[in-house]
Enzyme design. Structure first.
Site, short mmCIF file in Angstrom:
data_model
loop_
_atom_site.label_atom_id
_atom_site.label_comp_id
_atom_site.label_asym_id
_atom_site.label_seq_id
_atom_site.Cartn_x
_atom_site.Cartn_y
_atom_site.Cartn_z
N TRP A 221 42.31 43.10 35.09
CA TRP A 221 42.24 43.39 33.64
C TRP A 221 41.52 42.24 32.92
O TRP A 221 40.79 42.45 31.96
CB TRP A 221 43.66 43.56 33.09
CG TRP A 221 43.73 43.73 31.60
CD1 TRP A 221 43.63 44.89 30.91
CD2 TRP A 221 43.91 42.70 30.62
NE1 TRP A 221 43.73 44.66 29.56
CE2 TRP A 221 43.90 43.32 29.35
CE3 TRP A 221 44.07 41.32 30.68
CZ2 TRP A 221 44.05 42.62 28.17
CZ3 TRP A 221 44.22 40.62 29.50
CH2 TRP A 221 44.21 41.26 28.26
N HIS A 222 41.74 41.01 33.43
CA HIS A 222 41.15 39.86 32.76
C HIS A 222 39.63 39.83 32.88
O HIS A 222 38.95 39.32 32.00
CB HIS A 222 41.73 38.55 33.32
CG HIS A 222 43.08 38.25 32.78
ND1 HIS A 222 44.22 38.78 33.32
CD2 HIS A 222 43.48 37.49 31.74
CE1 HIS A 222 45.27 38.35 32.65
NE2 HIS A 222 44.86 37.57 31.67
N GLY A 223 39.11 40.33 33.97
CA GLY A 223 37.66 40.29 34.11
C GLY A 223 37.22 40.95 35.38
O GLY A 223 37.97 41.04 36.35
#
Lengths: 343, 467
Positions: free
Chosen positions: B321-323
């Site tokens: 989700w972060h990247g």
């Protein structure tokens, strides 16, 4: 009305608190004075410098980073060290300065009754044209026996023709005129120079730091004055006669002189060769029989051996900015060797 | 427009002034919504329509779920919503990541899929999670649909939390929209102080530490082992101050308008286990992952082994989700493994120790901190090779020599970190300074002047803006 007074009192108290804090940690300047020879220069007094490295130092009545210079003793051998901010070394403590280290190294050898006194006459923004212009004054006021002129590439491509400097050159045919910029005030916070009544404010740390940061926040150009940045080092042919003129004049103006060259180090490619300015300076020194010391090999060997850069401080990125204590030490050692061989 | 810019201050003053002048509540809400869209459009106006589309589609689905009589129909609408939201997120954020990952294998058969030039909309991950939680809550019956579309649009776009959270729980925020928006001095006084604490964390601490951490992470091979350790510690403080600073500014801004946004951080670096860390770090995300993903996967209801697998899956997806990078997946995976190990330890081993001993507490804290710091290496590094190099350097697996750079900032910053923590903690208990007293005003001016004097001339973007 009551809240208005509370706001004023609180604001003044906050400003005083920050003046003390910033003065002790980041920068405390002694103020400036208009010297008859040097023009606008630091007043006598204490200077605290916390940008890059940290030093608490004293500025004497000549605006030099030195104690007051006493009259010359009979057995004193006086060495004058000229240079710009790199040699002035506000980022380095007093006892680690190249002049202080050279002084102690020379006086450690007790073989002769000579007493060496190395004077730090370097000043921020100075370049060979300053040394040439002030040579008579130095001779008369300081009576040195030997002179070290510390020079680097930027002295030529950045500083020499900069009209925002106190001393700058103008070219006339194949020669150069030295010009004195009478209006020169300071190379920082030029915005205050527009309003003469407010110039004193520059001496306060909160103004010195705050105005610069505030204007930066507001994206306003503050007129840095003195040092145009990123000036490309193009057209070496233009600077070739300047280098020759500088070397020749330094030789003529100073009886005993050694030129110490501070190279720009490319930390990504240490083996990168000499710069054009460096090669020309070296060849003209040879041609006119001027002693020349190049610190390139000393610096590179040290960097390779110790893995430590000779530029930069804990406050800044290593390898960037002014020379650090390691470089000052290396220069002192190299000059010590030079003077040992000489005398 | 970022919170620490002059543009934001002007924007904020204009909006709050308008809110003070205007009377009808519906107009006030309209102004907040319009200004939130303007705030978003300040980056890239093209994606305003995407945000609007996501809001309207999910609003419509929410109503459909609520009005459906049969569970099967509700489920169909929920699946439609999840697919729609994840398709948008997947296309904008992960399309090229999957193509590149596929190309890694396809290269072996001399075939490459072409990459597509896609601009990543700011805050797409946060917006997606926000609208998903809205629909899932309606499906689960834990919340009702918004009274009208504009309320949902404001929940999604509300400018204080829009770009980097906190992710708001619809059941917490939507009821606040039912009340009149009144600008009260008490709220402004409190909000300004929380905002300033956040600004200090961002400008004075995070941006200053970035000047040290960035070059070391850029070229770790050139620096000594100790310098690399210090840079990793500096980054650990930087990311906390950067992100919690942003959250504080969001909470402070919202408070000025009278809205309560829950705290997103609770002193995470005092944690004595990774489990505790995730209860204290990015609370709105960990809560979201727990409530909407971990529970959906079965949580701890399907046996011990399945629970470990669920923890692992949640953290892997949380990392992604972060990247769109394998570095984030590794970061999430390491945290998943640590959570599973901690669960195993707590269930089977912990009872053999006296957990009240100081030594036990200290070692627990130290092990947790070393683990957290090491995993930040994967989070921060530009690629896997750099992460590997840094970890090897940290643990003497390669030549530990290099430039010894002991940045003054990491020492000088400690009083600011303590002060920001202390004042932040006090503010959470509503023990704030009265801004009509000399003491309160002195602190206000002292902090504002400090921000001017101590700001580095080179600022860093908010780390979480990229997500």
């Amino acid at each position: 009305m009551k809240i208005f007074f509370k706001i004023i009192i609180a604001l003044i108290l906050a400003l005083i608190s920050w003046e003390v804090l910033l003065g002790l940690t980041i920068v405390k300047l002694p103020g400036t004075v208009n010297h008859p020879v040097f023009g606008n220069t630091y007043k006598q007094g204490l200077l605290i410098w916390g940008k890059e490295g940290y030093s608490i130092t004293y500025i004497n009545s000549l605006g030099l980073r030195e104690k007051e210079i006493a009259s010359k003793k009979d057995n004193e051998f006086r060495i004058l060290s000229l240079g710009d901010s790199y040699a002035e070394g506000f980022q380095v403590p007093d006892n680690k300065l190249l002049t202080a280290q050279l002084n102690s190294l020379l006086n450690k050898d007790k073989s002769s009754d000579k007493y060496f006194n190395v004077i730090n006459a370097a000043k921020s923004g100075y370049s060979p044209s300053y040394y040439i212009h002030f040579s008579d004054f130095y001779k008369k006021a300081l009576a040195q026996d030997y002179t070290i002129a510390i020079i680097m590439d930027s002295d030529f491509y950045r500083d020499s023709f900069d009209k925002n400097q106190y001393i700058y050159l103008s070219q006339k045919d194949n020669s150069y005129n030295i010009n004195v910029n009478k209006d020169f005030k300071s190379n920082k916070l030029a915005i205050f120079d527009k309003y003469k009544g407010f110039q004193f404010l520059k001496n306060y740390s909160i103004v010195n730091i705050g105005a610069k940061n505030l204007l930066h926040m507001l994206n306003i150009n503050i007129g840095q004055g003195g040092k145009p940045k990123n000036k490309k080092k193009t057209d070496i042919k233009k600077y070739d006669p300047l280098i020759e003129w500088s070397i020749l004049n330094l030789k003529n103006k100073y009886e005993n002189i050694v030129i110490l060259y501070l190279p720009e180090i490319d930390y990504d490619t240490l083996e990168k060769g000499k710069s054009d300015y460096e090669s020309l300076t070296e060849s003209y020194c040879k041609q006119y029989n001027v002693s020349f010391i190049n610190m390139r090999n000393d610096f590179i060997s040290y960097i390779k051996q110790s893995k430590q850069p000779v530029h930069g401080f804990f406050n800044t990125k290593p390898g960037e900015g002014h020379i650090n204590v390691h470089a000052h030490g290396l220069i002192a050692k190299r000059l010590h060797k030079y003077f040992n061989e000489k005398f | 427009m970022i919170f620490s810019s002059i543009d934001y201050f002007i924007f904020f003053i204009v909006i709050i002034s308008l809110m003070m002048i205007i009377r009808p509540n519906s107009v006030k809400k309209g102004i907040l919504l319009f200004s939130s869209y303007f705030f978003y459009a300040y980056w890239d106006y093209r994606f305003v329509f995407l945000m609007f589309l996501m809001s309207i589609v999910n609003y419509y689905i929410g109503i459909k779920i609520e009005k459906s009589s049969y569970q099967a129909d509700k489920k169909k609408w929920l699946i439609a919503s999840v697919i729609f939201n994840l398709c948008i997120l997947g296309f904008f954020k992960y399309f090229n990541f999957f193509i590149e990952s596929a190309n890694f294998f396809l290269d072996k058969v001399n075939f490459r899929l072409p990459l597509v030039e896609i601009i990543l909309p700011v805050a797409i991950s946060f917006i997606t999670f926000e609208v998903m939680s809205y629909v899932i809550d309606i499906y689960r019956g834990s919340n009702k649909s918004a009274g009208n579309f504009w309320d949902l649009a404001l929940l999604v776009a509300f400018f204080p939390h829009l770009i980097a959270g906190p992710i708001l729980k619809p059941s917490h925020f939507l009821p606040q929209l039912d009340k009149d928006i009144i600008i009260k001095w008490k709220n402004v006084e409190y909000g300004v102080q929380i905002f300033l604490v956040g600004l200090v964390k961002k400008i004075v601490i995070a941006d200053r530490l970035a000047l040290f951490a960035d070059p070391v992470f850029q070229d770790p091979s050139g620096y000594s082992n100790l310098t690399v350790w210090l840079a990793v510690i500096a980054y650990s403080i930087q990311i906390f101050c950067d992100f919690s600073g942003y959250s504080d500014m969001a909470i402070g801004s919202a408070k000025c308008f009278g809205f309560d946004i829950p705290a997103n951080f609770n002193m995470p670096y005092i944690s004595r286990s990774v489990t505790e860390f995730w209860r204290r770090w990015h609370i709105s995300l960990s809560t979201w992952l727990k409530e909407y993903l971990y529970y959906s996967l079965g949580g701890n209801r399907k046996g011990e082994v399945r629970q470990y697998i669920n923890l692992m899956l949640v953290m892997l997806l949380g990392g992604l989700w972060h990247g769109a990078s394998w570095n984030f997946v590794i970061w999430g995976g390491l945290h998943g493994i640590a959570l599973a190990i901690h669960k195993l330890w707590s269930t089977h081993v912990k009872n053999y120790f006296n957990t009240e001993l100081f030594a036990y507490k200290f070692v627990s804290w130290l092990v947790t901190m070393v683990f957290i710091c090491v995993t930040w290496v994967f989070f921060r590094s530009q690629d896997f090779a750099t992460s590997g190099l840094i970890v090897q350097k940290m643990f003497y697996m390669i030549n530990p020599e290099g430039i010894k750079w002991y940045a003054t900032s990491i020492i000088a910053i400690i009083p600011f970190v303590i002060a920001a923590h202390y004042i932040g903690a006090r503010l959470n208990r509503y023990a704030y300074f009265k801004l009509n007293t000399i003491k309160g005003l002195f602190i206000l001016f002292f902090v504002i002047l400090g921000l001017i004097f101590l700001q580095p001339l080179q600022s860093s973007p908010f780390i979480y803006f990229q997500f």
